[in-house]
Write a protein that holds these residues in place. Structure first.
Motif, short mmCIF file in Angstrom:
data_model
loop_
_atom_site.label_atom_id
_atom_site.label_comp_id
_atom_site.label_asym_id
_atom_site.label_seq_id
_atom_site.Cartn_x
_atom_site.Cartn_y
_atom_site.Cartn_z
N PRO A 233 11.01 -7.73 -15.38
CA PRO A 233 10.86 -8.94 -14.54
C PRO A 233 10.59 -8.62 -13.08
O PRO A 233 9.85 -9.36 -12.41
CB PRO A 233 12.20 -9.67 -14.72
N SER A 234 11.14 -7.53 -12.58
CA SER A 234 10.96 -7.20 -11.17
C SER A 234 9.52 -6.80 -10.86
O SER A 234 9.09 -6.88 -9.70
CB SER A 234 11.91 -6.08 -10.75
N PHE A 235 8.75 -6.38 -11.89
CA PHE A 235 7.36 -5.99 -11.63
C PHE A 235 6.54 -7.18 -11.16
O PHE A 235 5.60 -7.03 -10.37
CB PHE A 235 6.73 -5.37 -12.88
N ARG A 236 6.87 -8.36 -11.64
CA ARG A 236 6.11 -9.56 -11.26
C ARG A 236 6.16 -9.77 -9.74
O ARG A 236 5.24 -10.33 -9.15
CB ARG A 236 6.68 -10.79 -11.97
N GLN A 237 7.23 -9.30 -9.12
CA GLN A 237 7.38 -9.48 -7.69
C GLN A 237 6.51 -8.53 -6.88
O GLN A 237 6.23 -8.77 -5.71
CB GLN A 237 8.85 -9.28 -7.29
N ALA A 242 -0.31 -3.50 -7.74
CA ALA A 242 -1.02 -2.84 -8.86
C ALA A 242 -1.71 -3.92 -9.68
O ALA A 242 -1.36 -4.15 -10.85
CB ALA A 242 -0.04 -2.04 -9.71
N PRO A 243 -2.70 -4.60 -9.10
CA PRO A 243 -3.25 -5.81 -9.73
C PRO A 243 -4.02 -5.59 -11.03
O PRO A 243 -4.30 -6.55 -11.74
CB PRO A 243 -4.18 -6.36 -8.64
N LEU A 287 -7.47 -10.56 -6.95
CA LEU A 287 -7.23 -9.63 -5.86
C LEU A 287 -6.84 -10.33 -4.56
O LEU A 287 -6.77 -9.71 -3.50
CB LEU A 287 -8.49 -8.78 -5.62
N VAL A 288 -6.59 -11.64 -4.66
CA VAL A 288 -6.17 -12.39 -3.49
C VAL A 288 -4.78 -11.92 -3.07
O VAL A 288 -3.87 -11.80 -3.90
CB VAL A 288 -6.17 -13.90 -3.79
N ASP A 289 -4.62 -11.66 -1.79
CA ASP A 289 -3.32 -11.23 -1.24
C ASP A 289 -2.81 -9.93 -1.85
O ASP A 289 -1.59 -9.72 -1.95
CB ASP A 289 -2.26 -12.33 -1.42
N ARG A 290 -3.73 -9.07 -2.27
CA ARG A 290 -3.28 -7.79 -2.83
C ARG A 290 -2.51 -7.00 -1.77
O ARG A 290 -2.75 -7.14 -0.57
CB ARG A 290 -4.46 -6.98 -3.36
N GLU A 291 -1.61 -6.15 -2.24
CA GLU A 291 -0.77 -5.36 -1.34
C GLU A 291 -0.93 -3.89 -1.65
O GLU A 291 -1.30 -3.51 -2.75
CB GLU A 291 0.70 -5.78 -1.51
N ALA A 292 -0.62 -3.04 -0.67
CA ALA A 292 -0.65 -1.61 -0.87
C ALA A 292 0.64 -1.16 -1.56
O ALA A 292 1.71 -1.67 -1.29
CB ALA A 292 -0.80 -0.89 0.47
N ASP A 293 0.49 -0.21 -2.47
CA ASP A 293 1.65 0.36 -3.13
C ASP A 293 2.29 1.38 -2.18
O ASP A 293 1.65 2.38 -1.85
CB ASP A 293 1.22 1.04 -4.44
N PRO A 294 3.51 1.16 -1.72
CA PRO A 294 4.12 2.08 -0.76
C PRO A 294 4.26 3.50 -1.30
O PRO A 294 4.35 4.46 -0.52
CB PRO A 294 5.49 1.44 -0.48
N GLU A 295 4.27 3.66 -2.64
CA GLU A 295 4.37 5.00 -3.22
C GLU A 295 3.12 5.82 -3.02
O GLU A 295 3.13 7.04 -3.16
CB GLU A 295 4.69 4.90 -4.71
#
Length: 297
Positions: A233-237, A242-243, A287-295
């Motif tokens: 469930p936490s992946f949805r957040q 990782a779209p 891809l709207v509001d995509r974020e960078a993976d901090p890893e």
């Protein structure tokens, strides 16, 4: 069994690394896990020709069984008549259609997208010098090269690899990728991505780079099973980091690694082969509001 660096004081020469990896490969191949894994690889990554032949054999058997005895007799008589007729060999230049068919068949046989895998790219293995898990994961990569009879390039990248790691893998015939190693170039031949326990954003990046029907037909990923992300469930957040994972999961055929565990099961746990069948239509990716993976930063 040889340990990782720190377990003894032997100098880390290329000869030491070669002996270490020979030991790791031998230990891996002697395990029950490897026997089951080898069967899985053959079933998952090398099935096309076998399946086509089996399908043809089944159809031929069904056709033969449907023939009446009279039909069979007529076919046999026809065959005997053909056998008695003289065969006239036409010069190849006078029979272009036959030449064209021969050329087409040869091209199909040589087309890498229709045959076994050619290249392999390894991400996330870690430092071979420092990590026992990394040593066994590299041993798996070397074993995969043999199982698949790869004729192309085996490449590797991990930002934690030391200069010794780079020298050792090159000594073992593996190319070290330069820069950040994350090429945005789509695959051109059948390529296996070996990505044990990589960041979610890296799986997404590989999919994004190859997000076309042509490229996905040419690749497979051995890495964290994508179903883990869907089950968490936490992946949805953090899905925006990782779209392409969930869209990739929707079209993937996943073969989990054998239930037989390898040693303490932290080397190959929760991994699976991900293939993308040609009959699956690519879904749209938001891809709207995509974020960078901090890893990956």
């Amino acid at each position: 069994m040889m340990g990782s660096r720190g377990a003894d004081q032997e100098e880390r020469t290329l000869e030491w690394g070669q002996r270490l990896m020979d030991d790791r490969v031998m230990t891996l191949k002697q395990s029950k896990f490897y026997t089951a894994f080898q069967d899985l690889v053959q079933l998952t990554l090398c099935p096309p020709c076998k399946e086509q032949q089996q399908s043809a054999d089944i159809k031929d058997t069904q056709r033969r069984s449907s023939l009446t005895s009279e039909d069979a007799a007529l076919q046999l008589e026809s065959k005997h008549s053909l056998d008695k007729e003289p065969v006239v060999m036409q010069p190849q230049e006078d029979n272009p259609s036959q030449s064209d068919r021969s050329t087409a068949n040869t091209a199909a046989d040589e087309d890498p997208s229709r045959s076994n895998f050619i290249d392999m790219i390894c991400y996330g293995i870690g430092s071979i010098e420092a990590s026992r898990n990394a040593q066994f994961q590299l041993a798996m990569a070397l074993s995969l090269k043999d199982i698949l009879q790869l004729s192309g390039t085996v490449s590797i990248f991990d930002p934690v690899m030391t200069s010794y790691d780079c020298q050792l893998v090159e000594h073992l015939g593996i190319k070290v990728l330069t820069g950040d190693g994350r090429s945005r170039k789509p695959v051109e031949v059948k390529t296996l991505y070996f990505m044990p326990h990589c960041p979610k954003g890296l799986y997404s990046l590989v999919l994004e780079t190859n997000w076309s029907r042509k490229c996905l037909d040419r690749l497979a990923i051995l890495g964290n099973r994508f179903t883990m992300y869907d089950e968490n469930p936490s992946f949805r957040q953090v899905a925006k980091q990782a779209p392409f994972i969930l869209p990739g999961l929707s079209i993937a055929r996943i073969s989990l690694l054998p239930a037989v565990k390898f040693e303490d099961n932290t080397v190959f746990n929760d991994l699976g082969f991900h293939c993308f069948p040609a009959d699956q239509e690519l879904p749209d990716v938001d891809l709207v509001d995509r974020e960078a993976d901090p890893e990956l930063l």
